[in-house]
Write an enzyme that holds these catalytic residues in place. Sequence first.
Site, mmCIF file in Angstrom:
data_model
loop_
_atom_site.group_PDB
_atom_site.id
_atom_site.type_symbol
_atom_site.label_atom_id
_atom_site.label_comp_id
_atom_site.label_asym_id
_atom_site.label_seq_id
_atom_site.Cartn_x
_atom_site.Cartn_y
_atom_site.Cartn_z
ATOM 1 N N HIS A 130 1.054 -1.010 -0.389
ATOM 2 C CA HIS A 130 -0.005 -0.287 0.203
ATOM 3 C C HIS A 130 0.685 1.261 -0.113
ATOM 4 C CE1 HIS A 130 -3.533 -2.251 0.145
ATOM 5 N NE2 HIS A 130 -3.250 -2.760 1.619
ATOM 6 N N ASP A 167 -2.805 -10.500 -2.577
ATOM 7 C CA ASP A 167 -3.662 -9.832 -0.781
ATOM 8 C C ASP A 167 -5.154 -9.486 -1.740
ATOM 9 O OD1 ASP A 167 -1.925 -8.974 1.594
ATOM 10 O OD2 ASP A 167 -4.233 -7.642 0.299
ATOM 11 N N HIS A 169 -6.193 -7.176 -0.886
ATOM 12 C CA HIS A 169 -6.303 -5.489 -1.084
ATOM 13 C C HIS A 169 -5.677 -5.251 -2.113
ATOM 14 C CE1 HIS A 169 -6.703 -6.362 3.669
ATOM 15 N NE2 HIS A 169 -7.718 -5.621 3.614
ATOM 16 N N ASP A 248 -4.774 -12.494 2.938
ATOM 17 C CA ASP A 248 -6.176 -11.986 3.537
ATOM 18 C C ASP A 248 -7.492 -12.293 2.980
ATOM 19 O OD1 ASP A 248 -5.010 -10.454 2.559
ATOM 20 O OD2 ASP A 248 -4.844 -8.611 3.830
HETATM 21 ZN ZN LIG Z 1 -3.889 -6.860 2.445
#
Ligand SMILES: [Zn+2]
Length: 311
Positions: A130, A167, A169, A248
């Site tokens: 991120h 992931d 995200h 995740d």
């Molecule tokens: Zn994540």
Amino acid sequence: MPLDYISHPQCLLHLNHSRHPERPERITAITEYLAASGLQQEFRQILATPISIERVKKLHQPALITQLQDESEKLSGTDKRYMLDPDTGMCAHSLNAALLAAGAVQQGVERVLNGQSIRAFCAVRPPGHHAEEATSMGFCLINNVALGAIRALEYAEVNRVAILDFDVHHCNGTVDLFKNHSDIMVCSSFQHPYYPNRLFSIKKDNIVNTPLQAGTPGPQFRVAIERDWIPAIQAFKPDLIMVSAGFDAHKDDPLADLLLTEEDFTWVSQLIVSLANTYCNGRIVSSLEGGYTLDALARSVAAHLAVLKDN
Ligand SMILES: [Zn+2]
């Protein structure tokens, strides 16, 4: 050649605020599971060395790194925290842990490209995907995998690097850093709409976004990955594949709502290995991103590594 397993005990010293899901026990759970399952003995254990501040400043805006250094100095010798954003805390040891995490990935890249290994996995924290050019966010201080990709391109025989990110995200940081780098392809599958909800609609040949609705189960994930990633990699023909390995998207993870299992992580790892064997002489450097239920995380990492070590 055994798989390189690169880590450092000081990655466990980084602390967010208390009860934060991105916690040192994530690495401990992985290590203990790999030891108990016997898998760990099959890896070459490598102690990470930190990346230099100068290298980090080549990719991230120097002002961000100066801020991290200044805050780190103020925290030194205390047990205080500084919050970079509402999700992302720093303690006195966090910058050191982040430099070790990015250093591990750089080391993995160098070892693989120097022919000392074919594959490496970095069991590190804080995660990185991120972190944008000018901003630390989403539990990430600096972008570990992106820094490794830049290092890889310094090798004369490496013209193109693909980063595959499963992931849950979206890797807004990696996209931000490489949206104008045609020699780096970023493929990301992610729950959508969901955090971080930025930079997911960029239309570029080297950015491949695979949004997935909440509740997506493994079979639909596999169909979407085959549809998007295989033709992209076939056209791009990378010289090295890097993996932002977040776990995740597991059905037991508390942070999101995809329904993957260890078997799905085995499947996507096999796909990545098969692409690497076709285009990159098998070379893969993978690094831990998310994954917040300790037992599901440990089993999922083990599933990923069982594939990387053998094929
Ligand atoms: Zn994540």
